[in-house]
Design a protein around this motif. Structure first.
Motif, short mmCIF file in Angstrom:
data_model
loop_
_atom_site.label_atom_id
_atom_site.label_comp_id
_atom_site.label_asym_id
_atom_site.label_seq_id
_atom_site.Cartn_x
_atom_site.Cartn_y
_atom_site.Cartn_z
N ARG A 181 -12.79 -15.60 4.78
CA ARG A 181 -14.18 -16.04 4.79
C ARG A 181 -14.30 -17.40 5.49
NH1 ARG A 181 -18.20 -15.24 -0.19
NH2 ARG A 181 -17.96 -13.15 0.69
N ALA A 182 -13.33 -18.27 5.30
CA ALA A 182 -13.36 -19.58 5.95
C ALA A 182 -13.42 -19.44 7.46
CB ALA A 182 -12.13 -20.40 5.54
N VAL A 183 -12.57 -18.61 8.01
CA VAL A 183 -12.55 -18.49 9.47
C VAL A 183 -13.78 -17.74 9.97
CG1 VAL A 183 -11.26 -16.32 9.78
CG2 VAL A 183 -10.94 -18.18 11.39
N PHE A 184 -14.32 -16.82 9.18
CA PHE A 184 -15.55 -16.14 9.58
C PHE A 184 -16.71 -17.14 9.69
CE2 PHE A 184 -13.96 -11.98 7.50
CZ PHE A 184 -13.27 -11.66 8.65
N VAL A 185 -16.81 -18.01 8.69
CA VAL A 185 -17.88 -19.01 8.72
C VAL A 185 -17.72 -19.92 9.94
CG1 VAL A 185 -18.81 -21.03 7.53
CG2 VAL A 185 -18.29 -18.96 6.24
N GLU A 186 -16.51 -20.30 10.25
CA GLU A 186 -16.27 -21.17 11.40
C GLU A 186 -16.58 -20.48 12.72
OE1 GLU A 186 -12.25 -22.30 10.74
OE2 GLU A 186 -12.73 -23.62 9.07
N LEU A 187 -16.44 -19.16 12.76
CA LEU A 187 -16.72 -18.42 14.00
C LEU A 187 -18.21 -18.47 14.37
CD1 LEU A 187 -14.48 -15.23 13.73
CD2 LEU A 187 -14.15 -17.22 15.18
N PHE A 188 -19.06 -18.82 13.42
CA PHE A 188 -20.49 -18.92 13.71
C PHE A 188 -20.82 -20.12 14.59
CE2 PHE A 188 -21.69 -16.18 9.95
CZ PHE A 188 -22.41 -15.25 10.71
N GLN A 189 -19.92 -21.06 14.72
CA GLN A 189 -20.23 -22.25 15.48
C GLN A 189 -20.62 -21.89 16.91
OE1 GLN A 189 -17.67 -25.65 14.88
NE2 GLN A 189 -16.75 -24.68 13.12
N PRO A 190 -21.64 -22.53 17.45
CA PRO A 190 -22.15 -22.16 18.78
C PRO A 190 -21.10 -22.15 19.88
CG PRO A 190 -23.68 -23.65 17.70
CD PRO A 190 -22.45 -23.61 16.83
N ASN A 191 -20.08 -22.99 19.77
CA ASN A 191 -19.05 -23.06 20.80
C ASN A 191 -17.79 -22.29 20.42
OD1 ASN A 191 -18.39 -24.77 18.73
ND2 ASN A 191 -17.52 -26.35 20.04
N SER A 192 -17.90 -21.29 19.56
CA SER A 192 -16.74 -20.54 19.11
C SER A 192 -16.16 -19.70 20.26
CB SER A 192 -17.11 -19.61 17.95
OG SER A 192 -16.05 -18.74 17.65
N GLN A 193 -15.00 -20.09 20.73
CA GLN A 193 -14.33 -19.36 21.81
C GLN A 193 -13.84 -18.00 21.33
OE1 GLN A 193 -11.20 -21.95 23.10
NE2 GLN A 193 -12.59 -23.61 23.68
N THR A 194 -13.43 -17.94 20.06
CA THR A 194 -12.88 -16.70 19.53
C THR A 194 -13.94 -15.61 19.48
OG1 THR A 194 -11.43 -18.04 18.17
CG2 THR A 194 -11.57 -15.72 17.62
N LEU A 195 -15.10 -15.93 18.93
CA LEU A 195 -16.16 -14.94 18.84
C LEU A 195 -16.60 -14.50 20.24
CD1 LEU A 195 -18.04 -13.30 17.08
CD2 LEU A 195 -19.61 -15.24 17.02
N GLN A 196 -16.70 -15.45 21.13
CA GLN A 196 -17.09 -15.11 22.50
C GLN A 196 -16.07 -14.15 23.13
OE1 GLN A 196 -17.45 -18.49 25.06
NE2 GLN A 196 -18.13 -17.32 26.82
N TYR A 197 -14.80 -14.39 22.87
CA TYR A 197 -13.75 -13.51 23.42
C TYR A 197 -13.89 -12.09 22.89
CZ TYR A 197 -9.21 -11.34 24.11
OH TYR A 197 -8.22 -10.46 24.45
N PHE A 198 -14.05 -11.96 21.58
CA PHE A 198 -14.12 -10.63 20.99
C PHE A 198 -15.35 -9.86 21.46
CE2 PHE A 198 -11.27 -12.33 17.53
CZ PHE A 198 -10.22 -11.48 17.82
N VAL A 199 -16.47 -10.54 21.61
CA VAL A 199 -17.69 -9.85 22.07
C VAL A 199 -17.54 -9.45 23.53
CG1 VAL A 199 -20.16 -10.09 22.49
CG2 VAL A 199 -19.16 -10.99 20.38
N GLN A 200 -17.09 -10.36 24.37
CA GLN A 200 -17.00 -10.08 25.80
C GLN A 200 -15.97 -9.01 26.12
OE1 GLN A 200 -16.27 -13.85 27.73
NE2 GLN A 200 -18.44 -14.41 27.74
N ASN A 201 -14.93 -8.89 25.29
CA ASN A 201 -13.88 -7.91 25.54
C ASN A 201 -14.03 -6.65 24.69
OD1 ASN A 201 -11.66 -9.24 27.42
ND2 ASN A 201 -12.44 -10.83 26.06
#
Length: 946
Positions: free
Chosen positions: A758-778
């Motif tokens: 849950r901690a890392v999920f909450v952090e993925l919401f940050q506007p500059n989250s590189q991880t979330l951007q990677y998963f969506v784009q790929n």
């Protein structure tokens, strides 16, 4: 020894300072004696002090004299006065007279050292080391055992210590300094004395975590509220500082990785986590944060407000089943996709919908706007009908014969473009990647012939690759090698097309096909008995079969002569050297790994001989000695193990394994104090971990230990990776959290595991989250979806164990909508609910998943995975065992190469009382994968009940 070199003194000055040091050696002890001397008849104490002050001031002024003799005399007199002169000498260091300031600085240093020196000889050596703040001088103090003086050294050279801390994550030199200090302390059996030095050289939060881990004293008091907050955070006490005047980023870190979920409702925390820009993505993220804070009703209201849906009443069992919300969510996604200047709004909205279990809305959006994502997302949920439709294939495969040539033509055109481009962007190979995934799926659905055709087409494409690393094999075929039946097809294809394989790409291909053999796989293939039989035409198909059985350590396959055949095979491979032919690449072997393979096959004597005789002993000396020690430990020969380790010199990354093996050996011979000492030394060494690579060293160590099912040993390394990261926005922060959560699950710490994810999920919401951007784009949101479902399940298990059943059902409801065929929810929660006396809840959970699985099997009766999973669910709940037996047999018939399916069949047979059949099935399972301890344990369990 670089005495006074940094002063750049003239020859005369050098003579002066050298003389002063020699004079001081002779007079230092006498000075302390004279300072203590008092007698009757002398002036009063007050009068004496006044006289001394005058004398000291006079002597200090003489330090600036033009006369060399006067300066030397003043210096020697001040040395003899000793401690009484320290305060005035310290003040003189700031004199406007450069000569006085320079002399006073040197004098202050010598007075400081003399107060801690044991004798004059030691004082002379220490004074020389104190003249410059350097790694070498600090290590020298440690080597000589001058631990208190080493602390004084850091005080004297504060700039050096501060720079070491500030540059710790960028400067790899800190690694060798700390390693040397700990090694010297361990040799002197004085780790406690070394700890204050180590703690000063590393970041405070790392020192605090290490101190807590091995019960060492915390370093000096935190300098400010930020440092105090970080220290309390890593020691699990972050709550007291929430709301203190610290940075927004640090405050958010305390909330997320300190698991203070109730704080997520605070506007300041929300702003630091999800940004302040007013967008539908941010409002959706806010709804998730409010839910995570525990206010589910407010979260539902936020969702309705965000999506502009007014629901007067609710006829559905759960909020996730409201079609009005799904329809509005699809429209919101489409708007965010079309109008976003950047991807933040769309990413936040997608992720918020996923975490809330609104998967139907995401699927509908993908089908309309993102075909590749729709395909991947459907496969995550085993929705083969939608997945096949997305790529133009009918569910009954009626159009397969026309579909496959079209797909192969597209893949060939893309490969041609990929080969001519300097870029290695895998998205250029999407059509070929889809084909490889499709082939692996088809064989699991009973379409073995069609799967074979897909593979043959891909192998043909692979022969046209001009890249050194074959992209078709690496990214399109071997990417799905974890599916056992697909791997079996690949082995057959390799044998049939062996002569047409590019030789320089074979080492990479074989290392993936035979992952347990790794870099040795290709060398072992070339030396396989079938390739060295003396026949004019070696049989590669038979050689691959032999290699597969060698990887399994299946001695029965090689018959009565197995020991000699395998030993000779390994010896031939160990003696291989690179041919020097560019096309053949290097085919030399790793002797250490070959020895361990011999040991796993049960041939420990041959393993030891390989370690001591074959190859270049200097090449991997430490690895060989460590493996020899591990072999001795498994044979319970702890003394021999320790003897091997005493000869070993581990590198930095080897120290963790070395410490574990040494500790276990010491425990086996009853050296408990020594084992504890080694444990402390290991964690002090680990403070020198560098984050300059792609992941923290502690992550890699935890991964190695977890792969060996050494969960307790892996836990602290994974915890440290999670707590002491450089940036929670870094891509690998997700993987570190996932690793930590998995280890906690294996150790049955379910709530903690859920909190980590849950901690890392909450952090993925940050506007500059590189991880979330990677998963969506790929198009890989499915991976996060799986992790999110497991987070909900772990939390539900914890809630059931705490007796909070309504809250647990809410978590299970969301998990079901994410993964409706993940029967682990039933396997984990059904027995717990029954044990708690909540049979009705257990039955409802069972029926929900049974309905979902039966629907899947109705649509896809040859889905081996679904058949196996439903059979496993039945066996673990001890229900519908007759149906379970048929389902398990179906799975094994479709996928006979899968030990997982055989394990299920054996479990069902055992639960039905057919112990003899269960034992035989389990033996077949162990033969397929003897490296998996779970299978051997089951065989032992079944045999014990016979």
């Amino acid at each position: 020894m670089r005495i006074l070199s940094f002063l750049h003194l003239s020859c005369v000055q050098t003579v002066f300072w050298t003389g002063i040091l020699n004079l001081w050696v002779c007079s230092a002890l006498r000075a302390s004696e004279e300072a203590r001397t008092t007698s009757e008849g002398q002036p009063s104490q007050q009068h004496q002090v006044a006289n001394d002050d005058l004398r000291i001031r006079s002597l200090i002024s003489q330090l600036g004299s033009e006369s060399f003799a006067h300066r030397r005399h003043a210096f020697s007199q001040l040395l003899q006065i000793g401690a009484l002169a320290q305060s005035q000498v310290a003040a003189a260091c700031y004199s406007s007279d450069k000569q006085i300031a320079e002399s006073a600085t040197r004098l202050r240093l010598l007075l400081k050292v003399s107060s801690q020196a044991k004798d004059t000889s030691m004082a002379r050596e220490v004074a020389e080391l104190f003249l410059e703040g350097s790694d070498e001088n600090l290590i020298e103090l440690a080597q000589r055992g001058y631990w208190q003086l080493a602390e004084s050294f850091l005080e004297e050279h504060r700039a050096y210590a501060i720079k070491a801390q500030e540059n710790f994550f960028q400067d790899a030199s800190s690694r060798s300094v700390i390693q040397a200090i700990v090694d010297h302390a361990l040799a002197q059996d004085n780790l406690d004395a070394a700890w204050p030095i180590v703690a000063r050289l590393v970041p405070d939060e790392l020192a605090a975590w290490t101190a807590l881990r091995v019960q060492l004293p915390l370093p000096e008091q935190a300098k400010d509220v930020h440092q105090q907050a970080q220290r309390l955070f890593v020691t699990g006490q972050s709550q007291p500082l929430l709301g203190e005047p610290i940075s927004a980023q640090l405050n958010a870190r305390l909330v997320t990785r300190g698991f203070h979920w109730q704080e997520l409702s605070a506007e300041a925390i929300q702003a630091s986590l999800i940004g302040q820009a007013d967008s539908i993505g941010r409002r959706a993220a806010q709804a998730v944060l409010v839910e995570f804070s525990g206010n589910h009703q407010a979260a539902q209201q936020l969702w309705r407000k965000t999506l502009k849906v007014n629901v007067a009443h609710q006829d559905h069992e759960s909020e996730t089943e409201l079609p009005e919300l799904d329809e509005a969510a699809v429209q919101a996604l489409a708007a965010a996709n079309s109008s976003a200047i950047d991807s933040t709004n769309l990413n936040q909205l997608l992720f918020a919908l996923l975490l809330s279990g609104r998967i139907q809305a995401i699927e509908s959006f993908f089908k309309q706007h993102a075909p590749n994502a729709a395909w991947e997302h459907a496969l995550v949920r085993s929705d083969f009908t939608s997945a096949f439709h997305q790529i133009g294939l009918e569910s009954d495969l009626k159009n397969f014969d026309s579909w496959l040539p079209q797909q192969l033509a597209q893949a060939e055109a893309a490969l041609t473009e990929f080969n001519s481009s300097p870029s290695n962007d895998p998205r250029r190979l999407q059509s070929a990647i889809t084909l490889g995934h499709m082939g692996a799926i088809l064989v699991g659905l009973g379409y073995r012939e069609q799967s074979q055709q897909v593979l043959d087409g891909l192998v043909h494409l692979g022969q046209r690759s001009s890249k050194r690393q074959n992209p078709v094999w690496d990214r399109c075929i071997l990417r799905w090698i974890g599916r056992d039946e697909w791997r079996a097809l690949c082995l057959e294809a390799i044998g049939q097309h062996f002569e047409r394989l590019p030789v320089r790409q074979c080492p990479s291909i074989f290392s993936k096909l035979f992952s347990d053999l790794g870099a040795n796989a290709w060398a072992l293939m070339l030396e396989a008995p079938a390739m060295q039989s003396g026949q004019q035409s070696p049989d590669p198909i038979l050689a691959i079969r032999q290699l597969d059985h060698l990887q399994r350590c299946d001695r029965e396959y090689f018959g009565q002569d197995a020991r000699r055949m395998i030993a000779d095979w390994l010896w031939r491979t160990a003696k291989r050297t690179s041919t020097g032919d560019e096309e053949s690449s290097s085919v030399s072997a790793d002797v250490t790994s070959l020895a361990w393979l011999a040991h796993e096959c049960g041939f420990s004597e041959e393993a030891t001989q390989l370690l001591s005789s074959a190859g270049d002993p200097a090449k991997d000396a430490y690895d060989r000695l460590r493996v020899a020690a591990e072999i001795c430990l498994e044979k319970r020969q702890a003394t021999s193990a320790l003897e091997y380790l005493e000869m070993a010199k581990p590198s930095f990354f080897d120290h963790a394994w070395d410490a574990i093996v040494r500790r276990n050996a010491c425990l086996l011979v009853g050296q408990f104090d020594r084992a504890q000492l080694l444990e402390r030394a290991n964690w002090m060494r680990m403070t020198s971990v560098s984050w300059s690579g792609d992941r923290a060293a502690s992550y890699r160590i935890a991964d190695d230990l977890a792969n060996k099912s050494m969960w307790e040993d892996a836990l602290p390394y994974a915890e440290r990776s999670f707590l002491i990261g450089q940036s929670q926005n870094s891509f690998f922060g997700y993987w570190e959290a996932r690793q930590y959560a998995r280890i906690l699950q294996e150790l049955k710490h379910y709530r903690h595991s859920a909190d980590v994810m849950r901690a890392v999920f909450v952090e993925l919401f940050q506007p500059n989250s590189q991880t979330l951007q990677y998963f969506v784009q790929n198009d890989e949101l499915g991976l996060i979806q799986y992790s999110a479902a497991r987070e909900r399940l772990s939390r539900a298990i914890a809630l059931i164990e705490e007796g909070q059943y309504s809250e647990a059902l809410r978590e299970l409801d969301v998990a079901y909508h994410m993964q409706p065929q993940d029967i682990e929810a039933v396997v984990s929660c059904f027995p717990r609910l029954v044990k708690a006396g909540r049979q009705e809840l257990a039955d409802a959970l069972f029926d929900r998943y049974r309905t979902s699985m039966r629907t899947q099997l109705s649509d896809w009766p040859n889905d081996a995975m679904a058949a196996n999973n439903l059979a496993w669910m039945y066996s673990q709940c001890e229900r519908n065992l007759d149906e379970a037996l048929e389902l398990a047999r179906t799975a094994v018939r479709i996928a006979p190469s899968s030990p997982v399916y055989l394990d299920t069949l054996a479990e069902v047979q055992f639960n039905m009382g057919d112990t003899a059949s269960a034992i035989q099935t389990m033996r077949d399972c162990v033969r397929l994968n003897p490296r998996e301890p779970h299978y051997r344990q089951n065989l032992q369990r079944f045999s014990g009940a016979n």
